[in-house]
Design an enzyme around this catalytic site. Structure first.
Site, PDB file in Angstrom:
ATOM      1  N   TYR A   1      34.610 -55.988 -47.637  1.00 27.75           N
ATOM      2  CA  TYR A   1      33.829 -57.202 -47.335  1.00 27.75           C
ATOM      3  C   TYR A   1      34.745 -58.424 -47.272  1.00 27.75           C
ATOM      4  CZ  TYR A   1      30.093 -60.713 -47.942  1.00 27.75           C
ATOM      5  OH  TYR A   1      29.224 -61.784 -47.784  1.00 27.75           O
TER       6      TYR A   1
ATOM      7  N   SER B   1      31.546 -66.483 -45.749  1.00 26.82           N
ATOM      8  CA  SER B   1      31.244 -66.342 -47.179  1.00 26.82           C
ATOM      9  C   SER B   1      32.316 -67.083 -47.966  1.00 26.82           C
ATOM     10  CB  SER B   1      31.268 -64.869 -47.570  1.00 26.82           C
ATOM     11  OG  SER B   1      31.334 -64.733 -48.982  1.00 26.82           O
TER      12      SER B   1
HETATM   13  C1  BGC Z   1      27.940 -62.080 -51.206  1.00 28.16           C
HETATM   14  C2  BGC Z   1      27.078 -62.018 -52.433  1.00 28.16           C
HETATM   15  C3  BGC Z   1      27.708 -62.774 -53.582  1.00 28.16           C
HETATM   16  C4  BGC Z   1      28.090 -64.156 -53.144  1.00 28.16           C
HETATM   17  C5  BGC Z   1      28.808 -64.945 -54.242  1.00 28.16           C
HETATM   18  C6  BGC Z   1      28.292 -63.499 -50.901  1.00 28.16           C
HETATM   19  O1  BGC Z   1      29.153 -63.547 -49.819  1.00 28.16           O
HETATM   20  O2  BGC Z   1      27.250 -61.520 -50.107  1.00 28.16           O
HETATM   21  O3  BGC Z   1      26.871 -60.666 -52.794  1.00 28.16           O
HETATM   22  O4  BGC Z   1      26.791 -62.860 -54.655  1.00 28.16           O
HETATM   23  O5  BGC Z   1      28.934 -64.087 -52.023  1.00 28.16           O
HETATM   24  O6  BGC Z   1      29.802 -64.211 -54.855  1.00 28.16           O
END
Ligand code: BGC
Length: 255
Positions: free
Chosen positions: A156, A143
């Site tokens: 997260y 991410s």
């Molecule tokens: C998350 C999303 C978020 C995106 C941008 C992703 O890793 O799962 O919830 O909108 O990042 O911030």
């Protein structure tokens, strides 16, 4: 086709980005193992899509927070297709909460699926790569939040930061075997993980305004680079993160 005769496991392959990955890797000729935890119907739909494309698919239910279930996923793959060439660690989840309200159960869930499962699925597949002398491919769906703070999502972010370091470490440790490992790091993609955002027009507008390319991504925006990283053309690429975020990560503008 880039991936003929290859076998790919896609964790969390039943929906969202995972489903697009299964389809794209199948279009490149790979046989696909679709892992899911609870969305059986979606896994079945993904399987049908893979078969329509003309490839083969196997569905394996496994809760990746349990190492014995991860090992089962890899063993089922070998029993059916004889080998594994590509592991896409795609399964992931997030829980929004103020830091002071995060429960132990939610912390464990996020870290187990997003980080522990990446560690042990990679370990299981690397054991197989070593035993079969196969310079396989690992691709983690990370991410932008492996770099970027995301208030209310600290567990997260910790998990994705951990995935970043797994990738860097293993690129070094596994390099002599020809095994590559890379991260693909999506930004805001229109998938079920963003259910709340997609149903909140005001919040959605704010997020979109923050993306230089002016829109949320689609799962198909992510799948092309994964197919490339899984292919022979990417054999000299390891230990890197590739952002697929419409420019979100490095967006800074003076007010
Ligand atoms: C998350 C999303 C978020 C995106 C941008 C992703 O890793 O799962 O919830 O909108 O990042 O911030």
């Amino acid at each position: 086709m880039k991936l003929e005769n290859k076998v790919a496991i896609v964790t969390g392959g039943s929906g969202g980005i995972g489903q697009a990955l299964c389809e794209r890797l199948a279009k490149e000729g790979a046989k696909i193992v679709i892992n899911y935890r609870s969305s059986q119907d979606e896994a079945q739909q993904t399987k049908e899509k893979v078969e329509q494309i003309g490839s083969e698919a196997l569905i394996v239910q496994a809760d990746l927070s349990k190492v014995d279930q991860i090992n089962h996923l890899v063993q089922e793959t070998i029993d059916r297709f004889g080998k594994v060439d590509i592991l896409v660690n795609n399964a992931g989840l997030e829980k929004r909460a103020d830091f002071w309200d995060v429960t132990e159960a939610d912390y464990d869930l996020v870290l187990n699926v997003n980080l522990k499962a990446v560690f042990f699925a990679t370990q299981a597949v690397v054991k197989h790569f070593r035993a079969t002398n196969n310079p396989g491919r690992i691709i983690n769906i990370s991410s932008v939040h492996e770099e970027l703070p995301f208030p209310h999502f600290t567990a997260y972010c910790a998990s994705k930061g951990g995935v970043k370091m797994i990738t860097r470490n293993l690129a070094v440790e596994l390099g002599s075997m020809g095994i590559t490992i890379n991260n693909v790091a999506p930004g805001a993609i229109a998938t079920p993980i963003n259910h709340n955002l997609l149903n909140n027009p005001e919040q959605l507008k704010k997020v979109t305004q923050n993306i230089p390319l002016g829109r949320l991504g689609e799962p198909e925006d992510v799948s092309g680079i994964v197919a490339f990283l899984a292919s022979d053309e990417a054999q000299y690429i390891t230990g890197s993160t590739f952002y697929v975020d419409g420019g979100l990560l490095w967006n800074y503008q003076e007010q």
